[in-house]
Write a protein that holds these residues in place. Structure first.
Motif, PDB file in Angstrom:
ATOM      1  N   MET B  34      17.962 -32.381   8.044  1.00  0.00           N
ATOM      2  CA  MET B  34      17.210 -31.188   7.676  1.00  0.00           C
ATOM      3  C   MET B  34      15.756 -31.298   8.111  1.00  0.00           C
ATOM      4  N   TYR B  36      12.069 -29.663   6.866  1.00  0.00           N
ATOM      5  CA  TYR B  36      11.345 -28.896   5.873  1.00  0.00           C
ATOM      6  C   TYR B  36       9.941 -28.624   6.399  1.00  0.00           C
ATOM      7  N   GLN B  38       6.077 -27.750   4.983  1.00  0.00           N
ATOM      8  CA  GLN B  38       5.265 -27.797   3.769  1.00  0.00           C
ATOM      9  C   GLN B  38       3.853 -27.328   4.090  1.00  0.00           C
ATOM     10  N   ARG B  41      -0.803 -27.707  -0.183  1.00  0.00           N
ATOM     11  CA  ARG B  41      -0.788 -27.488  -1.630  1.00  0.00           C
ATOM     12  C   ARG B  41       0.440 -26.701  -2.091  1.00  0.00           C
ATOM     13  N   LYS B  42       1.521 -26.773  -1.303  1.00  0.00           N
ATOM     14  CA  LYS B  42       2.762 -26.083  -1.679  1.00  0.00           C
ATOM     15  C   LYS B  42       3.913 -27.083  -1.630  1.00  0.00           C
ATOM     16  N   GLY B  43       5.055 -26.681  -2.216  1.00  0.00           N
ATOM     17  CA  GLY B  43       6.251 -27.495  -2.115  1.00  0.00           C
ATOM     18  C   GLY B  43       6.932 -27.314  -0.768  1.00  0.00           C
ATOM     19  N   PRO B  44       7.724 -28.291  -0.346  1.00  0.00           N
ATOM     20  CA  PRO B  44       8.471 -28.152   0.917  1.00  0.00           C
ATOM     21  C   PRO B  44       9.480 -27.009   0.825  1.00  0.00           C
ATOM     22  N   LEU B  46      12.986 -25.437   3.024  1.00  0.00           N
ATOM     23  CA  LEU B  46      13.945 -25.757   4.074  1.00  0.00           C
ATOM     24  C   LEU B  46      13.777 -24.824   5.261  1.00  0.00           C
ATOM     25  N   THR B  86       2.758 -29.176   7.466  1.00  0.00           N
ATOM     26  CA  THR B  86       3.366 -30.495   7.633  1.00  0.00           C
ATOM     27  C   THR B  86       4.871 -30.311   7.701  1.00  0.00           C
ATOM     28  N   LEU B  88       8.537 -32.081   7.573  1.00  0.00           N
ATOM     29  CA  LEU B  88       9.223 -33.273   7.096  1.00  0.00           C
ATOM     30  C   LEU B  88      10.681 -33.229   7.526  1.00  0.00           C
ATOM     31  N   PHE B 100      13.538 -38.832   3.126  1.00  0.00           N
ATOM     32  CA  PHE B 100      12.556 -38.032   3.851  1.00  0.00           C
ATOM     33  C   PHE B 100      11.698 -38.899   4.756  1.00  0.00           C
ATOM     34  N   GLY B 101      11.251 -38.304   5.870  1.00  0.00           N
ATOM     35  CA  GLY B 101      10.212 -38.915   6.675  1.00  0.00           C
ATOM     36  C   GLY B 101       8.866 -38.655   6.024  1.00  0.00           C
ATOM     37  N   THR B 102       7.831 -39.236   6.590  1.00  0.00           N
ATOM     38  CA  THR B 102       6.491 -39.107   6.020  1.00  0.00           C
ATOM     39  C   THR B 102       5.833 -37.781   6.361  1.00  0.00           C
TER      40      THR B 102
END
Lengths: 114, 110
Positions: B34, B36, B38, B41-44, B46, B86, B88, B100-102
């Motif tokens: 997957m 994602y 982001q 200041r928000k959630g990831p 999909l 960002t 992920l 998850f990756g960084t």
């Protein structure tokens, strides 16, 4: 309406204190998660609950205790906070927890331990 | 060694460029992949999901999985400033547990 909500959004506290973060989802999902995202953006799962039962418990210190009063809520209680606990904590939910399920993330709780 | 490796960037490209984001992994049991996105200041959220090897396209986004090389990619065509975020990657072997990756920080400059 927000699908996955968390409170508080920001939490600043002293070392040694005990604090809780609340999470609620109104999507009707069976599975909920807690993730920790460190300052380098690394997102790591902490816990997973399915229908109020613990499914995943990663190597998280036992100072962290999740509690699921019903399948729409998964709260995270942290005892004796340490500096290293500073991070953003994300709650998420999905229908069944399967690999093909989309996880919906909350907005995050930014925890700063002084 | 982390389960999933991802170059953190930051990556800065001009508007309209093609962006390539990549992750490598070590666990050959991973079969669900997957991406994602982001925002700050928000959630990831999909973006793309792929099962096993192959390509998947959705608008300006293409996800590729090469299981033989343990390498996945996300391509963004005609990048827009709104793509600045960002990204992920995440992967799973069979179900509940996702690694998850960084994350790679992308800025698209108008």
């Amino acid at each position: 309406d927000t699908a996955v909500s968390q409170t508080p959004k920001y939490l600043v506290t002293q070392m040694g204190n005990d604090k809780s973060i609340k999470c609620e989802q109104n999507l009707g999902h069976d599975t909920m998660y807690w993730y920790k995202q460190d300052s380098k953006k690394f997102l790591k799962i902490m816990f997973s609950y399915n229908n109020k039962e613990l499914i995943i418990n990663e190597t998280v210190p036992n100072r962290f205790s999740p509690k699921s009063p019903d399948k729409a809520h998964l709260n995270l209680h942290i005892n004796s906070l340490e500096l290293g606990d500073s991070a953003v904590y994300f709650c998420a939910s999905s229908w069944t927890g399967g690999a093909t399920d989309t996880q919906y993330f909350g907005p995050g709780t930014r925890l700063t331990v002084l | 060694q982390k389960e999933v490796e991802q170059d953190p960037g930051p990556l800065s490209v001009p508007e309209g460029a093609i962006v390539s984001l990549n992750c490598t992994y070590s666990n050959s049991a991973f079969q669900y992949f997957m991406w994602y996105r982001q925002y700050s200041r928000k959630g990831p959220e999909l973006l793309m999901y792929t099962y096993s090897s192959g390509n998947k396209e959705d608008g300006r986004f293409t996800a590729q999985v090469d299981k033989s090389s343990k390498y996945i990619s996300l391509f963004i065509r005609d990048s827009q400033p709104s793509d600045s975020a960002t990204y992920l990657c995440a992967m799973s072997a069979s179900g509940n547990q996702f690694y998850f990756g960084t994350g790679t920080s992308l800025t698209v400059i108008p």
